[in-house]
Design a protein around this motif. Sequence first.
Motif, PDB file in Angstrom:
ATOM      1  N   LYS A   1      -9.580   0.296  -4.446  1.00 25.51           N
ATOM      2  CA  LYS A   1      -8.941   0.870  -5.637  1.00 25.51           C
ATOM      3  C   LYS A   1      -8.496   2.306  -5.349  1.00 25.51           C
ATOM      4  O   LYS A   1      -7.497   2.763  -5.897  1.00 25.51           O
ATOM      5  N   TYR A   2      -9.245   2.992  -4.503  1.00 25.90           N
ATOM      6  CA  TYR A   2      -8.981   4.393  -4.220  1.00 25.90           C
ATOM      7  C   TYR A   2      -8.344   4.649  -2.858  1.00 25.90           C
ATOM      8  O   TYR A   2      -7.515   5.542  -2.719  1.00 25.90           O
ATOM      9  N   ALA A   3      -8.777   3.925  -1.837  1.00 20.54           N
ATOM     10  CA  ALA A   3      -8.337   4.209  -0.468  1.00 20.54           C
ATOM     11  C   ALA A   3      -7.877   2.944   0.239  1.00 20.54           C
ATOM     12  O   ALA A   3      -8.352   1.846  -0.050  1.00 20.54           O
ATOM     13  N   TRP A   4      -6.966   3.152   1.193  1.00 26.07           N
ATOM     14  CA  TRP A   4      -6.490   2.055   2.028  1.00 26.07           C
ATOM     15  C   TRP A   4      -6.269   2.590   3.421  1.00 26.07           C
ATOM     16  O   TRP A   4      -5.814   3.729   3.609  1.00 26.07           O
TER      17      TRP A   4
ATOM     18  N   TRP B   1      -4.412   7.408  -0.108  1.00 30.92           N
ATOM     19  CA  TRP B   1      -5.106   7.436  -1.387  1.00 30.92           C
ATOM     20  C   TRP B   1      -4.195   7.080  -2.545  1.00 30.92           C
ATOM     21  O   TRP B   1      -3.007   7.368  -2.527  1.00 30.92           O
ATOM     22  N   SER B   2      -4.782   6.491  -3.575  1.00 30.08           N
ATOM     23  CA  SER B   2      -4.040   6.003  -4.739  1.00 30.08           C
ATOM     24  C   SER B   2      -4.023   7.025  -5.880  1.00 30.08           C
ATOM     25  O   SER B   2      -4.778   7.999  -5.880  1.00 30.08           O
ATOM     26  N   GLY B   3      -3.184   6.740  -6.856  1.00 25.85           N
ATOM     27  CA  GLY B   3      -3.173   7.521  -8.083  1.00 25.85           C
ATOM     28  C   GLY B   3      -4.497   7.410  -8.820  1.00 25.85           C
ATOM     29  O   GLY B   3      -4.926   8.359  -9.495  1.00 25.85           O
ATOM     30  N   ASP B   4      -5.167   6.259  -8.703  1.00 22.63           N
ATOM     31  CA  ASP B   4      -6.501   6.103  -9.316  1.00 22.63           C
ATOM     32  C   ASP B   4      -7.491   7.089  -8.706  1.00 22.63           C
ATOM     33  O   ASP B   4      -8.364   7.611  -9.398  1.00 22.63           O
TER      34      ASP B   4
ATOM     35  N   PRO C   1       0.796  -1.227   0.000  1.00 19.09           N
ATOM     36  CA  PRO C   1       0.000   0.000   0.000  1.00 19.09           C
ATOM     37  C   PRO C   1       0.833   1.284   0.000  1.00 19.09           C
ATOM     38  O   PRO C   1       0.375   2.321  -0.464  1.00 19.09           O
ATOM     39  N   ASN C   2       2.034   1.213   0.517  1.00 17.52           N
ATOM     40  CA  ASN C   2       2.891   2.406   0.486  1.00 17.52           C
ATOM     41  C   ASN C   2       3.245   2.786  -0.949  1.00 17.52           C
ATOM     42  O   ASN C   2       3.503   3.957  -1.227  1.00 17.52           O
ATOM     43  N   GLN C   3       3.233   1.825  -1.843  1.00 15.65           N
ATOM     44  CA  GLN C   3       3.506   2.083  -3.255  1.00 15.65           C
ATOM     45  C   GLN C   3       2.234   2.422  -4.023  1.00 15.65           C
ATOM     46  O   GLN C   3       2.234   3.319  -4.856  1.00 15.65           O
ATOM     47  N   THR C   4       1.163   1.701  -3.745  1.00 18.22           N
ATOM     48  CA  THR C   4      -0.072   1.887  -4.515  1.00 18.22           C
ATOM     49  C   THR C   4      -0.949   3.027  -4.008  1.00 18.22           C
ATOM     50  O   THR C   4      -1.754   3.558  -4.754  1.00 18.22           O
ATOM     51  N   HIS C   5      -0.791   3.375  -2.741  1.00 20.79           N
ATOM     52  CA  HIS C   5      -1.625   4.411  -2.114  1.00 20.79           C
ATOM     53  C   HIS C   5      -0.725   5.388  -1.349  1.00 20.79           C
ATOM     54  O   HIS C   5      -0.721   5.421  -0.114  1.00 20.79           O
ATOM     55  N   PRO C   6       0.030   6.212  -2.063  1.00 21.36           N
ATOM     56  CA  PRO C   6       1.048   7.045  -1.400  1.00 21.36           C
ATOM     57  C   PRO C   6       0.565   8.401  -0.868  1.00 21.36           C
ATOM     58  O   PRO C   6       1.340   9.101  -0.220  1.00 21.36           O
TER      59      PRO C   6
END
Length: 91
Positions: free
Chosen positions: A45-48, A58-61, A2-7
């Motif tokens: 897809k958006y939040a973690w 939050w993600s780039g998406d 998640p640190n990579q996908t939701h920075p």
Amino acid sequence: DPNQTHPFSATELIKKVNERRSGRALTSHDHKAICWKESLRENSKYAWKHSSGASHVWSGDAVSYLASLPDERYTEIRAEYRAHLRGLKGK
């Protein structure tokens, strides 16, 4: 990871979204309203959120999605959110 996908923190998310939007600048209130309306915090897809964490990341998406919405959509959602909050105060 998640640190990579939701920075992005919520503050960073709003900043990134505003850098990509051509409409009015979004606020944290806009973010709260759209999260309420579309359950974005529940969409991985958006939040973690870590199980012991206090806030979402939050993600780039999420940046892409929020930047793509027109001002009119945010205006509609803000009005619905305002009505929702007023309804809660009456209870």
